[in-house]
Design an enzyme around this catalytic site. Structure first.
Site, PDB file in Angstrom:
ATOM      1  CD  GLU A  65      -1.046   0.670   3.655  1.00  0.00           C
ATOM      2  OE1 GLU A  65      -1.559   1.793   3.469  1.00  0.00           O
ATOM      3  OE2 GLU A  65      -1.155   0.048   4.729  1.00  0.00           O
ATOM      4  CG  ASP A  77     -12.860   6.789  13.381  1.00  0.00           C
ATOM      5  OD1 ASP A  77     -12.814   6.091  12.348  1.00  0.00           O
ATOM      6  OD2 ASP A  77     -11.999   7.646  13.662  1.00  0.00           O
ATOM      7  CB  SER A  80     -10.734   1.413   9.445  1.00  0.00           C
ATOM      8  OG  SER A  80     -10.126   1.373   8.178  1.00  0.00           O
ATOM      9  CB  ALA A  81     -13.597   2.047   4.698  1.00  0.00           C
ATOM     10  CE  LYS A 103       1.452   2.256  14.808  1.00  0.00           C
ATOM     11  NZ  LYS A 103       1.315   2.254  13.341  1.00  0.00           N
TER      12      LYS A 103
END
Ligand code: PSU
Ligand code: MN
Length: 310
Positions: A25, A139, A141-142, A160
């Site tokens: 990525e 919140d 993450s996608a 993390k």
């Protein structure tokens, strides 16, 4: 080849020859590490994939084109732009394409481009997840939704503990995403080898991972898999030190009202600053370690797939 995608010649050749390819990525380059270590690391990770018998394909958006495989100059440009680069998750892709911009792909969007290119294995540092206090902030993450629908295996060092690891595992379970511990009974917490949260399955060899991936995809089950690979022991960090830095970073984020897509980059950068060079060195080593495992799994997956279809 899909209309919006450029696959580098080396990657195309490897895919044609049925050689293993490992996707990498680019948000980790722009938003995950400081310049110039980010560029050096990205190039070193590519070299590590090659040294272990696979072809690297670093993924990003350059001048409005999806790219599977970047030149050294393109990696340098992304690294220099750093947190000013556009962080691109699934929802952002068409906007960056239409405006012919440069974008750094997260785990979610890297999976999307990898799948378009026909790449099955992806190595990174840490995945996004359910943030602490997501009960209030929503919140999440996608990356997690992407893992439930796109057929790419993501080798990472867990997540993390800026995230709520327990809720992250619950969310993945709900969406049918398996979490494998490589030679590990618990979900590694990125800088540390263990957490208190057990993984769904422990697998001890790249071949055993490849067999499961083949079985999943050959029967048409959609989605990917998390392969959690603990940081090498000699680079793991003292838990108290990391936990202290994370607590402080979380406090600052709340005080400054940081949210949305800024949240993860802010926390990553603050933890890095607060722990100095040690956490960066650990981060680099765990990515290299993941690149090695991804290459090994890629090699075994090609072997298993070839055998079972004959
Ligand atoms: N966690 C890390 N390092 C990273 C990221 C997460 O330890 O570089 C990056 C990855 O690109 C991941 C993204 O896909 O952050 C998640 O961002 P968000 O939480 O906004 O989905
Ligand atoms: Mn988020």
């Amino acid at each position: 080849m899909p209309q919006f995608l450029d696959i580098a010649a080396e990657v195309q050749q490897a895919l044609r020859d049925n050689k293993p390819v490992v996707a990498l990525e680019s948000t980790i380059i722009s938003h995950g590490m400081p310049y110039p270590q980010n560029v050096a690391t990205a190039l070193q990770v590519e070299a590590e994939v090659r040294a272990h018998g696979a072809v690297p394909a670093t993924i990003a958006i350059i001048d409005g084109r999806l790219k599977a495989g970047l030149s050294a100059q393109e990696i340098e440009a992304l690294g220099q732009r750093g947190r000013d680069a556009i962080k691109v998750s699934r929802r952002d892709i068409p906007f960056v394409i239409a405006a012919k911009q440069m974008g750094a792909t997260t785990v979610a969007s890297t999976m999307i481009v990898a799948a378009m290119a026909g790449i099955k294995i992806f190595a990174t540092g840490g995945i996004g997840g359910v943030h602490r206090n997501a009960q209030q902030s929503f919140d999440i993450s996608a990356d997690l939704q992407e893992l439930s629908q796109t057929p790419v295996a993501v080798v990472c060092a867990g997540a993390k503990s800026i995230l709520d690891l327990r809720l992250t595992l619950e969310y993945l379970e709900t969406h049918g995403v398996p979490v494998v511990g490589y030679q590990s009974d618990t979900l590694p917490a990125f800088f540390t080898r263990e957490s208190e949260f057990p993984v769904d399955y422990r697998l001890d060899t790249p071949l055993s991972i490849a067999r499961v991936l083949h079985a999943k995809w050959a029967m048409g089950l959609k989605g990917g898999m998390v392969i959690a690979n603990p940081i090498p022991d000699s680079f793991a960090m003292p838990r108290a030190l990391i936990d202290g830095a994370i607590q402080q970073a979380l406090g600052e984020a709340t005080a400054q009202g940081i949210g949305g897509k800024e949240s993860t980059p802010f926390l990553l950068a603050r933890v890095c600053e607060l722990t100095g060079g040690d956490s960066l060195a650990a981060n680099i080593q765990l990515v290299l370690n993941n690149a090695r495992l991804a290459a090994a799994v890629g090699i075994e997956l090609n072997g298993v797939t070839a055998k079972e279809f004959i």
